[in-house]
Design a protein around this motif. Structure first.
Motif, PDB file in Angstrom:
ATOM      1  N   ASN A   1      48.335  38.808  32.725  1.00 25.42           N
ATOM      2  CA  ASN A   1      48.787  37.731  33.569  1.00 25.42           C
ATOM      3  C   ASN A   1      49.759  36.485  32.832  1.00 25.42           C
ATOM      4  OD1 ASN A   1      47.751  38.574  35.675  1.00 25.42           O
ATOM      5  ND2 ASN A   1      45.696  37.479  35.672  1.00 25.42           N
TER       6      ASN A   1
ATOM      7  N   ASP B   1      53.413  35.467  33.818  1.00 24.22           N
ATOM      8  CA  ASP B   1      53.399  34.198  34.113  1.00 24.22           C
ATOM      9  C   ASP B   1      54.731  33.608  33.597  1.00 24.22           C
ATOM     10  OD1 ASP B   1      52.797  31.921  35.936  1.00 24.22           O
ATOM     11  OD2 ASP B   1      51.865  30.994  33.704  1.00 24.22           O
TER      12      ASP B   1
ATOM     13  N   ALA C   1      40.105  35.369  40.097  1.00 22.42           N
ATOM     14  CA  ALA C   1      40.010  34.450  41.250  1.00 22.42           C
ATOM     15  C   ALA C   1      41.078  33.308  41.232  1.00 22.42           C
ATOM     16  CB  ALA C   1      38.804  33.298  40.836  1.00 22.42           C
ATOM     17  N   ARG C   2      41.585  33.027  40.034  1.00 23.72           N
ATOM     18  CA  ARG C   2      42.831  32.031  40.170  1.00 23.72           C
ATOM     19  C   ARG C   2      43.847  33.029  39.245  1.00 23.72           C
ATOM     20  NH1 ARG C   2      40.540  26.099  38.640  1.00 23.72           N
ATOM     21  NH2 ARG C   2      39.286  25.666  40.464  1.00 23.72           N
ATOM     22  N   MET C   3      45.143  32.947  39.949  1.00 26.67           N
ATOM     23  CA  MET C   3      46.295  33.351  39.293  1.00 26.67           C
ATOM     24  C   MET C   3      47.186  32.405  39.069  1.00 26.67           C
ATOM     25  SD  MET C   3      46.112  37.092  39.183  1.00 26.67           S
ATOM     26  CE  MET C   3      47.842  37.483  39.262  1.00 26.67           C
ATOM     27  N   PRO C   4      48.156  32.355  37.907  1.00 29.60           N
ATOM     28  CA  PRO C   4      48.997  31.500  37.515  1.00 29.60           C
ATOM     29  C   PRO C   4      50.267  31.509  38.235  1.00 29.60           C
ATOM     30  CG  PRO C   4      48.766  33.147  35.654  1.00 29.60           C
ATOM     31  CD  PRO C   4      47.701  33.313  36.741  1.00 29.60           C
TER      32      PRO C   4
ATOM     33  N   ASP D   1      52.274  33.684  42.141  1.00 32.30           N
ATOM     34  CA  ASP D   1      52.012  34.501  43.231  1.00 32.30           C
ATOM     35  C   ASP D   1      52.996  35.737  43.079  1.00 32.30           C
ATOM     36  OD1 ASP D   1      52.579  35.533  45.867  1.00 32.30           O
ATOM     37  OD2 ASP D   1      51.641  33.685  46.679  1.00 32.30           O
TER      38      ASP D   1
ATOM     39  N   THR E   1      35.472  41.942  38.511  1.00 36.46           N
ATOM     40  CA  THR E   1      35.869  40.798  38.086  1.00 36.46           C
ATOM     41  C   THR E   1      36.868  41.191  36.723  1.00 36.46           C
ATOM     42  OG1 THR E   1      33.968  40.169  36.872  1.00 36.46           O
ATOM     43  CG2 THR E   1      34.260  39.267  39.356  1.00 36.46           C
TER      44      THR E   1
END
Length: 325
Positions: free
Chosen positions: A76, A80, A107-110, A112, A323
């Motif tokens: 990621n 990003d 749970a949280r992506m930097p 879309d 996860t």
């Protein structure tokens, strides 16, 4: 009708003024070196795939291209960097199937994935292979499934880390076969293979090219490849589907992408040059020898691939309670 025609006539100069800079930019592109970000450390499958095409890709563009490795957060971090780069085509990326998997894992992506990235095209696909250590009491996939079912949770598999393609290939195998196998995550595929050889874990699902030397050297036994057809690198090893698990299929794919908002003409130019590079015999031969199947596509086909696979992986991740790290 006359009023509508007059309005259209008056708008034409304004439309031309807006479109002309993009057309001129695309014609001149590239005017400086292009940075290709690989979101993993050097030596991994994504890095190898990028290095196999970069030189010819740059040549087809008539410019220069260099690779920058930005590892972290399951890929990621590097993606990003591309998502937040200027949308001018000079910072692009190459990511694996994790592009479709990670939105469900974290749970949280930097960023879309759908909104912040513009697919350039598919690059290649690569199979994984189910390998076991020489002491494991199964000679084929059917025997392995039968053995594991007699002792749920007794046997283990090593992966390159939570959320890695090794991990996802194994979890898909478990879900399809209806078996329980303990997951042992490692920091990279190398340590997982070492411990599989040593018998610390019973099996693994490495990328085929990484396992090939160990299989050929007699240190590991290959029971099945994960793709839809046998590999030319292991022609005697059946697919997992033909070896006892008909509905199983897993392949790692590699996609090139740019920041969203990159002018369509620039994306098309990058795509055309990429496809031209992959069509050269030298590049195709090197890719096949490294365990990759070249899969050139249009930008639209690459986006369709991404849209098609995201919900599939979201379903598996949710059902298996997986996860990311």
């Amino acid at each position: 009708m006359q009023r509508r025609s007059l309005t259209t006539f008056l708008l034409l100069p304004a439309l031309a003024a807006v479109c002309l800079p993009f057309a001129v930019h695309a014609q001149a592109f590239p005017e400086r070196p292009i940075k290709l970000i690989v979101p993993y450390a050097p030596g991994g499958s994504a890095d190898i795939a990028a290095r196999l095409v970069t030189a010819e890709w740059a040549k087809a563009l008539g410019g220069d291209m260099f690779i920058e490795n930005r590892a972290g957060a399951g890929g990621n971090l590097g993606v990003d960097v591309v998502a937040k780069a200027p949308a001018d085509g000079y910072t692009i990326g190459l990511q694996t199937v994790s592009l479709a998997i990670n939105p469900a894992l974290f749970a949280r992506m930097p960023f879309d994935t759908r909104k912040d990235l513009a697919p350039i095209g598919m690059v290649a696909s690569s199979q994984h292979v189910l390998v076991v250590n020489n002491g494991f009491p199964a000679r084929n996939v059917a025997e392995l499934i039968a053995k594991v079912k007699t002792s749920p949770g007794k046997y283990s598999y090593g992966s390159a880390g939570a959320g890695s393609t090794f991990h996802m290939a194994a979890e898909l195998f478990k879900a399809t076969a209806g078996v329980s196998i303990l997951h042992v995550p490692y920091r990279g595929g190398g340590p997982a293979l070492v411990d599989t050889i040593a018998g610390q874990v019973d099996m693994s699902f490495p990328v085929l090219s990484a396992a090939l030397p160990q299989v050929e050297g007699g240190k590991l036994r290959a029971l099945g490849v994960t793709g839809g057809k046998r590999s030319s690198l292991m022609p005697d090893v059946p697919t997992i589907a033909e070896a006892g698990l008909p509905n199983y299929l897993f392949e790692t794919w590699f996609m090139a992408f740019a920041p969203a908002g990159t002018p369509p003409a620039v994306v098309e130019k990058l795509n055309a040059a990429l496809n031209k590079a992959m069509a050269t015999p030298a590049v195709r031969d090197r890719m096949v020898k490294e365990g990759f199947d070249p899969t050139p596509s249009t930008p639209a086909a690459a986006r369709a691939k991404l849209e098609q696979e995201m919900p599939v992986w979201a379903k598996l991740v949710k059902e298996r309670g997986i996860t990311g790290e």
